[in-house]
Design a protein around this motif. Sequence first.
Motif, PDB file in Angstrom:
ATOM      1  N   GLY A 153       0.766  -1.264   0.055  1.00 43.52           N
ATOM      2  CA  GLY A 153       0.082   0.146  -0.088  1.00 43.52           C
ATOM      3  C   GLY A 153       0.842   0.971   0.015  1.00 43.52           C
ATOM      4  O   GLY A 153       1.957   1.330  -0.099  1.00 43.52           O
ATOM      5  N   PRO A 154       0.154   2.522   0.130  1.00 41.14           N
ATOM      6  CA  PRO A 154       0.877   3.704   0.018  1.00 41.14           C
ATOM      7  C   PRO A 154       2.089   4.013   1.226  1.00 41.14           C
ATOM      8  O   PRO A 154       1.727   3.152   2.543  1.00 41.14           O
ATOM      9  CB  PRO A 154      -0.109   4.444   0.317  1.00 41.14           C
ATOM     10  CG  PRO A 154      -1.220   4.054  -0.382  1.00 41.14           C
ATOM     11  CD  PRO A 154      -1.328   2.725   0.112  1.00 41.14           C
ATOM     12  N   TYR A 155       3.017   4.646   1.047  1.00 40.31           N
ATOM     13  CA  TYR A 155       4.035   5.069   2.133  1.00 40.31           C
ATOM     14  C   TYR A 155       4.884   3.862   2.561  1.00 40.31           C
ATOM     15  O   TYR A 155       5.576   3.999   3.542  1.00 40.31           O
ATOM     16  CB  TYR A 155       3.093   5.435   3.455  1.00 40.31           C
ATOM     17  CG  TYR A 155       2.451   6.704   3.233  1.00 40.31           C
ATOM     18  CD1 TYR A 155       3.011   8.017   2.948  1.00 40.31           C
ATOM     19  CD2 TYR A 155       0.899   6.674   3.216  1.00 40.31           C
ATOM     20  CE1 TYR A 155       2.376   9.140   2.642  1.00 40.31           C
ATOM     21  CE2 TYR A 155       0.341   7.669   3.260  1.00 40.31           C
ATOM     22  CZ  TYR A 155       0.778   9.071   2.971  1.00 40.31           C
ATOM     23  OH  TYR A 155       0.138  10.212   2.417  1.00 40.31           O
ATOM     24  N   GLN A 156       5.158   2.851   1.600  1.00 40.61           N
ATOM     25  CA  GLN A 156       6.254   1.782   2.063  1.00 40.61           C
ATOM     26  C   GLN A 156       7.299   2.034   1.267  1.00 40.61           C
ATOM     27  O   GLN A 156       7.629   2.562   0.383  1.00 40.61           O
ATOM     28  CB  GLN A 156       5.769   0.331   1.472  1.00 40.61           C
ATOM     29  CG  GLN A 156       6.566  -0.629   1.873  1.00 40.61           C
ATOM     30  CD  GLN A 156       6.102  -1.963   1.619  1.00 40.61           C
ATOM     31  OE1 GLN A 156       5.100  -2.303   0.737  1.00 40.61           O
ATOM     32  NE2 GLN A 156       6.189  -2.934   2.629  1.00 40.61           N
ATOM     33  N   PHE A 157       8.506   2.002   2.021  1.00 40.59           N
ATOM     34  CA  PHE A 157       9.757   2.589   1.761  1.00 40.59           C
ATOM     35  C   PHE A 157      10.173   1.595   0.521  1.00 40.59           C
ATOM     36  O   PHE A 157      10.190   0.442   0.894  1.00 40.59           O
ATOM     37  CB  PHE A 157      10.742   2.217   2.958  1.00 40.59           C
ATOM     38  CG  PHE A 157      11.991   3.100   2.739  1.00 40.59           C
ATOM     39  CD1 PHE A 157      12.205   4.433   3.054  1.00 40.59           C
ATOM     40  CD2 PHE A 157      13.156   2.260   2.268  1.00 40.59           C
ATOM     41  CE1 PHE A 157      13.614   5.108   2.753  1.00 40.59           C
ATOM     42  CE2 PHE A 157      14.354   2.912   1.955  1.00 40.59           C
ATOM     43  CZ  PHE A 157      14.474   4.354   2.233  1.00 40.59           C
ATOM     44  N   LEU A 165       9.499  -1.120  -4.845  1.00 36.75           N
ATOM     45  CA  LEU A 165      10.626  -1.116  -5.467  1.00 36.75           C
ATOM     46  C   LEU A 165      10.443  -1.209  -6.871  1.00 36.75           C
ATOM     47  O   LEU A 165      10.783  -0.499  -8.080  1.00 36.75           O
ATOM     48  CB  LEU A 165      11.620  -2.141  -4.782  1.00 36.75           C
ATOM     49  CG  LEU A 165      12.703  -2.318  -5.623  1.00 36.75           C
ATOM     50  CD1 LEU A 165      14.082  -2.201  -4.742  1.00 36.75           C
ATOM     51  CD2 LEU A 165      12.956  -3.662  -6.439  1.00 36.75           C
ATOM     52  N   VAL A 166       9.466  -2.284  -7.383  1.00 36.78           N
ATOM     53  CA  VAL A 166       9.206  -2.752  -8.623  1.00 36.78           C
ATOM     54  C   VAL A 166       8.505  -1.392  -9.350  1.00 36.78           C
ATOM     55  O   VAL A 166       8.889  -1.240 -10.425  1.00 36.78           O
ATOM     56  CB  VAL A 166       8.216  -3.941  -8.670  1.00 36.78           C
ATOM     57  CG1 VAL A 166       7.753  -4.099  -9.992  1.00 36.78           C
ATOM     58  CG2 VAL A 166       9.024  -5.311  -8.187  1.00 36.78           C
ATOM     59  N   ILE A 167       7.251  -1.107  -8.591  1.00 39.53           N
ATOM     60  CA  ILE A 167       6.453   0.157  -9.248  1.00 39.53           C
ATOM     61  C   ILE A 167       7.673   1.292  -9.549  1.00 39.53           C
ATOM     62  O   ILE A 167       8.001   1.931 -10.652  1.00 39.53           O
ATOM     63  CB  ILE A 167       5.584   0.632  -8.335  1.00 39.53           C
ATOM     64  CG1 ILE A 167       4.651  -0.458  -7.980  1.00 39.53           C
ATOM     65  CG2 ILE A 167       4.909   1.736  -9.152  1.00 39.53           C
ATOM     66  CD1 ILE A 167       3.739  -0.052  -6.843  1.00 39.53           C
ATOM     67  N   ARG A 172      -1.156   3.140  -8.700  1.00 42.96           N
ATOM     68  CA  ARG A 172      -1.480   4.574  -8.937  1.00 42.96           C
ATOM     69  C   ARG A 172      -0.981   5.468  -7.837  1.00 42.96           C
ATOM     70  O   ARG A 172      -0.286   6.513  -8.124  1.00 42.96           O
ATOM     71  CB  ARG A 172      -3.124   4.741  -8.891  1.00 42.96           C
ATOM     72  CG  ARG A 172      -3.614   5.924  -9.754  1.00 42.96           C
ATOM     73  CD  ARG A 172      -5.158   5.863  -9.407  1.00 42.96           C
ATOM     74  NE  ARG A 172      -5.961   4.946 -10.168  1.00 42.96           N
ATOM     75  CZ  ARG A 172      -6.156   5.085 -11.535  1.00 42.96           C
ATOM     76  NH1 ARG A 172      -5.728   6.174 -12.315  1.00 42.96           N
ATOM     77  NH2 ARG A 172      -6.624   4.087 -12.262  1.00 42.96           N
ATOM     78  N   TRP A 173      -0.894   5.044  -6.574  1.00 44.11           N
ATOM     79  CA  TRP A 173      -0.561   6.172  -5.596  1.00 44.11           C
ATOM     80  C   TRP A 173       0.854   6.465  -5.749  1.00 44.11           C
ATOM     81  O   TRP A 173       1.592   7.693  -5.774  1.00 44.11           O
ATOM     82  CB  TRP A 173      -0.583   5.354  -4.252  1.00 44.11           C
ATOM     83  CG  TRP A 173      -0.433   6.470  -3.085  1.00 44.11           C
ATOM     84  CD1 TRP A 173      -1.378   7.240  -2.531  1.00 44.11           C
ATOM     85  CD2 TRP A 173       1.065   6.751  -2.422  1.00 44.11           C
ATOM     86  NE1 TRP A 173      -0.579   7.951  -1.583  1.00 44.11           N
ATOM     87  CE2 TRP A 173       0.674   7.670  -1.491  1.00 44.11           C
ATOM     88  CE3 TRP A 173       2.242   6.233  -2.688  1.00 44.11           C
ATOM     89  CZ2 TRP A 173       1.863   8.252  -0.660  1.00 44.11           C
ATOM     90  CZ3 TRP A 173       3.035   6.358  -1.798  1.00 44.11           C
ATOM     91  CH2 TRP A 173       3.002   7.563  -0.777  1.00 44.11           C
ATOM     92  N   TYR A 174       1.786   5.320  -5.992  1.00 46.44           N
ATOM     93  CA  TYR A 174       3.287   5.611  -6.158  1.00 46.44           C
ATOM     94  C   TYR A 174       3.639   6.285  -7.683  1.00 46.44           C
ATOM     95  O   TYR A 174       4.494   7.175  -7.517  1.00 46.44           O
ATOM     96  CB  TYR A 174       4.123   4.174  -6.179  1.00 46.44           C
ATOM     97  CG  TYR A 174       4.136   3.499  -4.881  1.00 46.44           C
ATOM     98  CD1 TYR A 174       4.956   4.186  -3.813  1.00 46.44           C
ATOM     99  CD2 TYR A 174       3.199   2.556  -4.523  1.00 46.44           C
ATOM    100  CE1 TYR A 174       5.178   3.730  -2.650  1.00 46.44           C
ATOM    101  CE2 TYR A 174       3.210   2.101  -3.164  1.00 46.44           C
ATOM    102  CZ  TYR A 174       4.264   2.734  -2.177  1.00 46.44           C
ATOM    103  OH  TYR A 174       4.368   1.971  -0.960  1.00 46.44           O
TER     104      TYR A 174
END
Length: 375
Positions: free
Chosen positions: A214-218, A225-227, A348-350
Motif C-alpha cells: 500500500g501507500p507510504y512503504q519504503f 521497488l518494482v513500481i 496509482r499512488w506511487y
Amino acid sequence: MNVIVTGGAGFIGSHVARLLVNKYPDSRIIVVDALTYAGNPANLDDVRRKPNFRFVKADICDFEAILALMREEKVDGVIHLAAETHVDRSIRDPFVFARTNVMGTLSLLEAARRYWGETGGFTAPDGGRRLFYHISTDEVYGALDLTCPEGVVPEFAPAGAHPAYGKDFFTEDLKYSPHSPYSASKASSDHFVRSYHDTYGMPTLVTNCSNNYGPYQFPEKLIPLVINNIRTRREIPVYGRGENVRDWLHVEDHARAVDLVFHRGEPGSTYNIGGFNEWKNIDIIRLIIKVADRLLGRKEGEDLGLVTFVRDRAGHDLRYAIDSSKIRRELGWTPEYSFEEGIEQTVRWYLTNTAWLDAVTSGEYLKYYDSMYGV
Ligand code: NAD
Ligand code: DAU
C-alpha cells in the motif's frame, strides 16, 4: 485513552496512527519514532495538526526518555511497531536488529511495567485495562512448502483460495522457527512480550501479520521497488527464480485489524492476520508491470524486459501463508480491499506521488523533518 504508537512515522505505523487519530478524537495518539532511514514525518502530514496527535522523536531503547514520556502523557496503552524491518539489511547488519527489535522492545516493556506499577498497576484509574500491544510478523513461523499435500482447510479460507500452493498454513499454535536475523529478532521480542504477560500479568497482545502493501512503504521492499523501477525504467531484481510465495494484505486492512485487536482482543492472546492471498513473486511482478504500463500509457508488457533474475537471498524462505481464521471468527475482522482494487490503488499512488518517492530515495525527507519539527 492516551496511546503511544511506536514506529508511527514508518509504513504501517503511519496508517495505524492516521486511523486512530481520525476515529478516536477523544483519545490522544502519541507517535514515538527515532526517524531512522525508514521513518518519514511526511507520512503523517494529514494528521500532524490534529489536536489529539503528538509526534515525539525518541529511540525506543532510551528507557529514561520513554519512561518520562509515559509519565508526562499518563499513557494507558502502547501499540509497538518500531522495528528494523528489512530482511536484506538484517543479513548485512544483524546487530542493529538485535538492538532495536530485541533490546528496544524489552526496554519499552520495562518502562511500561515501571510506569504502570507507579500508577496502580495494569488497571487504569477509570477501570480500563492498560495494554501493551506488540506488532509482529508471520516470518517468525519459518517457511512452508510449495507442495505440502496434507493439511486442514482453514475455516475462513475463501472458496478457491485453498490450496493455492501448499496445504499447510501458519496457525497461532505453531512452534517458532525463524531463519533470518530479522525474523529471529522479531521472534525473540515476541517471547519477551509474552513473558511479561506470564510473569508479571501485564495485559499484552501480539499479532503476526503477513506481507503488507500500500501507500507510504519504503521503496526497498518488493512492491514499491518494482513500481519505482518501472517508472524510472531500471532493472527489476528478482531473487532466485521468483518462485517464493508471499501472502499479501493491504496495509489499511492491517491497520483496521490492529484497531480491532487493541480494543477487543483478549489480553495474553495472539492473533494471526493475513489475506488468504498468496502470490509467487514473479507473478505479482508481472501483474504490477501490466497495471503500471496501462497507467503510464505504455504498451502492455513493454516493461517485462526489465525483469532480471539475480542471486537468491541467503536463507530465502520459500512460502508464507497465514491462517487468519481466529481473528475472523473471534473478532469479526475481514479485509475490505480485494487484491485487484488494492494493487491498482497502490500502483496509482506511487505513480502519482513521485515527489514522495524521489524524496525518500534521495534522503531529502530527513532535512524536511528538521524544518517541520524544529530540531
Ligand atoms: P518500517 O520500516 O516502514 O518502519 C519502522 C519505523 O520504526 C520507522 O518509522 C523507524 O524510524 C522506526 N524505528 C526504527 N528503529 C527505531 C527505534 N530504535 N526507536 C524508535 N523508532 C524506530 O516498518 P513497517 O513495515 O511499517 O513495519 C512496522 C512493524 O510491523 C514492524 O514491527 C514489523 O516487524 C511489522 N510487520 C511488518 C510487515 C510488513 O509487511 N511491512 C508485516 C508484518 C509485520
Ligand atoms: O511477511 C511479513 C514480512 O514481509 C515483514 O515482517 C517484513 O518486515 C517485510 O519486509 C516483508 O518481508 P519480505 O522479505 O517478505 O519482503 P520483501 O519486500 O523484502 O520481499 C518480498 C519477496 O520478494 C521476498 O520473497 C524477496 C523477494 N524480492 C525482494 C526484493 C526487495 C525480490 O525478489 N527482489 C527484490 O528486490
